[in-house]
Design a protein around this motif. Structure first.
Motif, PDB file in Angstrom:
ATOM      1  N   SER A 127      39.775  47.924  37.553  1.00 48.19           N
ATOM      2  CA  SER A 127      40.267  49.200  37.191  1.00 48.19           C
ATOM      3  C   SER A 127      39.571  50.095  38.172  1.00 48.19           C
ATOM      4  O   SER A 127      38.346  49.739  38.302  1.00 48.19           O
ATOM      5  N   VAL A 128      40.415  50.940  39.025  1.00 49.74           N
ATOM      6  CA  VAL A 128      39.395  51.911  39.778  1.00 49.74           C
ATOM      7  C   VAL A 128      38.699  52.723  38.914  1.00 49.74           C
ATOM      8  O   VAL A 128      39.524  53.575  38.270  1.00 49.74           O
ATOM      9  N   ILE A 129      37.529  53.078  39.313  1.00 50.74           N
ATOM     10  CA  ILE A 129      36.682  54.054  38.349  1.00 50.74           C
ATOM     11  C   ILE A 129      36.302  55.182  39.209  1.00 50.74           C
ATOM     12  O   ILE A 129      35.535  56.031  38.567  1.00 50.74           O
ATOM     13  N   GLY A 130      36.320  55.215  40.300  1.00 49.82           N
ATOM     14  CA  GLY A 130      35.866  56.216  41.204  1.00 49.82           C
ATOM     15  C   GLY A 130      36.107  56.105  42.758  1.00 49.82           C
ATOM     16  O   GLY A 130      36.533  55.108  43.105  1.00 49.82           O
ATOM     17  N   GLU A 131      35.934  57.122  43.531  1.00 50.82           N
ATOM     18  CA  GLU A 131      35.960  56.971  44.988  1.00 50.82           C
ATOM     19  C   GLU A 131      34.886  57.716  45.670  1.00 50.82           C
ATOM     20  O   GLU A 131      34.330  58.632  44.961  1.00 50.82           O
ATOM     21  N   ASP A 132      34.639  57.577  46.898  1.00 50.34           N
ATOM     22  CA  ASP A 132      33.591  58.223  47.754  1.00 50.34           C
ATOM     23  C   ASP A 132      33.955  59.305  48.016  1.00 50.34           C
ATOM     24  O   ASP A 132      34.997  59.763  48.479  1.00 50.34           O
ATOM     25  N   LEU A 133      33.080  60.379  47.725  1.00 45.75           N
ATOM     26  CA  LEU A 133      33.333  61.744  48.031  1.00 45.75           C
ATOM     27  C   LEU A 133      33.366  62.432  49.481  1.00 45.75           C
ATOM     28  O   LEU A 133      33.941  63.434  49.871  1.00 45.75           O
ATOM     29  N   GLU A 269      44.971  52.775  41.036  1.00 43.93           N
ATOM     30  CA  GLU A 269      44.517  52.719  39.867  1.00 43.93           C
ATOM     31  C   GLU A 269      44.016  51.242  39.169  1.00 43.93           C
ATOM     32  O   GLU A 269      42.995  51.072  38.751  1.00 43.93           O
ATOM     33  N   ASP A 270      45.018  50.449  39.516  1.00 38.90           N
ATOM     34  CA  ASP A 270      44.581  48.811  39.090  1.00 38.90           C
ATOM     35  C   ASP A 270      44.809  48.001  40.257  1.00 38.90           C
ATOM     36  O   ASP A 270      45.616  48.245  41.012  1.00 38.90           O
ATOM     37  N   VAL A 271      43.869  46.996  40.390  1.00 39.31           N
ATOM     38  CA  VAL A 271      43.754  46.087  41.822  1.00 39.31           C
ATOM     39  C   VAL A 271      43.525  44.744  41.219  1.00 39.31           C
ATOM     40  O   VAL A 271      43.182  44.520  40.270  1.00 39.31           O
ATOM     41  N   LEU A 272      43.792  43.922  42.201  1.00 40.57           N
ATOM     42  CA  LEU A 272      43.482  42.676  42.076  1.00 40.57           C
ATOM     43  C   LEU A 272      42.368  42.076  43.056  1.00 40.57           C
ATOM     44  O   LEU A 272      42.590  42.441  44.280  1.00 40.57           O
ATOM     45  N   VAL A 273      41.362  41.465  42.654  1.00 45.36           N
ATOM     46  CA  VAL A 273      40.190  40.997  43.446  1.00 45.36           C
ATOM     47  C   VAL A 273      40.499  39.468  43.989  1.00 45.36           C
ATOM     48  O   VAL A 273      40.528  38.646  42.908  1.00 45.36           O
ATOM     49  N   GLN A 274      40.800  39.008  45.045  1.00 45.50           N
ATOM     50  CA  GLN A 274      41.026  37.547  45.222  1.00 45.50           C
ATOM     51  C   GLN A 274      39.316  36.941  45.271  1.00 45.50           C
ATOM     52  O   GLN A 274      38.785  37.433  46.185  1.00 45.50           O
ATOM     53  N   ILE A 275      39.239  35.767  44.678  1.00 45.99           N
ATOM     54  CA  ILE A 275      37.968  35.196  44.539  1.00 45.99           C
ATOM     55  C   ILE A 275      37.757  33.990  45.407  1.00 45.99           C
ATOM     56  O   ILE A 275      37.790  33.127  45.389  1.00 45.99           O
ATOM     57  N   ARG A 276      37.623  34.506  46.841  1.00 48.33           N
ATOM     58  CA  ARG A 276      37.464  33.681  48.006  1.00 48.33           C
ATOM     59  C   ARG A 276      37.350  34.667  49.129  1.00 48.33           C
ATOM     60  O   ARG A 276      37.492  35.776  49.244  1.00 48.33           O
ATOM     61  N   GLY A 277      36.922  33.897  50.420  1.00 48.67           N
ATOM     62  CA  GLY A 277      37.232  34.558  51.768  1.00 48.67           C
ATOM     63  C   GLY A 277      35.708  35.301  52.598  1.00 48.67           C
ATOM     64  O   GLY A 277      34.926  35.359  51.381  1.00 48.67           O
ATOM     65  N   LYS A 278      35.821  35.587  53.490  1.00 49.98           N
ATOM     66  CA  LYS A 278      34.601  36.218  53.954  1.00 49.98           C
ATOM     67  C   LYS A 278      35.456  37.434  54.865  1.00 49.98           C
ATOM     68  O   LYS A 278      36.686  37.482  55.326  1.00 49.98           O
ATOM     69  N   PRO A 279      34.691  38.225  54.962  1.00 48.01           N
ATOM     70  CA  PRO A 279      34.923  39.744  55.540  1.00 48.01           C
ATOM     71  C   PRO A 279      35.321  39.606  56.953  1.00 48.01           C
ATOM     72  O   PRO A 279      34.529  39.047  57.846  1.00 48.01           O
ATOM     73  N   LEU A 280      36.441  40.367  57.427  1.00 46.42           N
ATOM     74  CA  LEU A 280      36.552  40.580  58.876  1.00 46.42           C
ATOM     75  C   LEU A 280      36.306  42.230  58.856  1.00 46.42           C
ATOM     76  O   LEU A 280      37.400  43.207  59.025  1.00 46.42           O
ATOM     77  N   VAL A 281      34.798  42.464  58.918  1.00 46.85           N
ATOM     78  CA  VAL A 281      34.653  43.909  58.897  1.00 46.85           C
ATOM     79  C   VAL A 281      33.685  44.290  60.222  1.00 46.85           C
ATOM     80  O   VAL A 281      32.637  43.240  60.371  1.00 46.85           O
TER      81      VAL A 281
END
Length: 285
Positions: A127-133, A269-281
């Protein structure tokens, strides 16, 4: 005639005189009384009219006061009833809002479950509990962390598409970088023409499909999805829709393709986190 007989004749008038006088006085008294009564009768009638009118006028304010009091009592009862009805309506509205929220939450959970079953990937619901202001930073905080198997370099999906990936984790919480952030990049493809590109954030809530050649076939309204070539995000998930295409000047190598994210990034509000992978950031290392 003898003297005795004369005396008898003289007694009769003297005996009847008192009775006659009494009767006469009675008649005169009765007549006077009747006369006086007759004279007073109009006065009594006038007095009765005056007193009756006075009573009638005096009754008006009493009746008015009585009506006001009755109206006040009625209004007080109505006010009490209205307050009771108002509280009942508020209670019912809260219940309806709660039911609506439950229905919407169930719909979100169902869509997330459909994604999980369709992709057959290990995920953790959060669950999302906050966001960057900060207006130039597009990130969210979720209530899952290392102890839940969530860590950096893991994609995050909402019920209507990709929203970003985890970049920081603590024991119980994680920070998610959204695809609209300038540091984010996701391998993508135009679903209609199959034109590939890299979806980058503009930092203003929109994205752009970068590295699309000027001769490539992309158009407003085309859907942009994950290509899966970065081996980070599952293939075929919605990223957004093209809302503008600018081919630029003759010297430009690439088109400017503006994409509106499919997911309500900061409304998730609700999300799924995939338990794998590396970022393309870009720009984080």
């Amino acid at each position: 005639m003898s003297r005795l007989q004369k005396k008898k004749k003289q007694r009769h008038p003297s005996l009847s005189a008192p009775f006659v006088l009494a009767a006469f006085i009675f008649l005169i008294s009765a007549g006077l009384w009747l006369g006086v009564f007759g004279i007073l009768q109009p006065i009594k009638q006038t007095f009765l009219d005056i007193s009756g009118s006075a009573q009638k006028w005096l009754e008006i304010p009493f009746a008015w006061t009585k009506d006001i009091w009755s109206s006040y009592i009625a209004l007080r009862d109505i006010k009490t009833e209205n307050e009771s009805l108002k509280h009942e309506i508020e209670r019912l509205q809260r219940e309806i809002a709660s039911y609506k929220e439950a229905v919407m939450a169930n719909a979100r959970y169902k869509r997330l479950l459909d994604i999980k079953n369709q992709e057959k990937i290990p995920v953790v619901a959060a669950s999302v509990i906050g966001e960057d202001l900060a207006p130039w930073v597009w990130s969210l905080t979720i209530d899952k962390g290392i102890r839940d198997g969530v860590g950096p370099e893991m994609p995050v999906l909402a019920d209507d598409g990709i929203i970003g990936q985890v970049v920081e984790s603590s024991d119980r919480f994680s920070k998610v970088l959204l695809i609209a952030d300038q540091n984010s990049a996701v391998a993508a493809i135009d679903q209609r023409s199959r034109t590939p590109g890299i979806l980058k954030g503009n930092g203003d809530g929109l994205c752009r499909l970068a590295y699309v050649g000027k001769e490539e076939d992309v158009a407003v309204g085309d859907e942009v999805i994950t290509s899966g070539t970065d081996q980070i995000f599952p293939k075929g998930l919605p990223l957004g829709k093209i809302i503008a295409v600018d081919k630029g000047s003759g010297s430009d190598l690439f088109q400017t393709v503006t994409v509106k994210p499919a997911a309500g990034l900061k409304k998730a509000e609700d999300v799924l986190v995939q338990i794998r992978g590396k970022p393309l950031v870009e720009g984080l290392h």
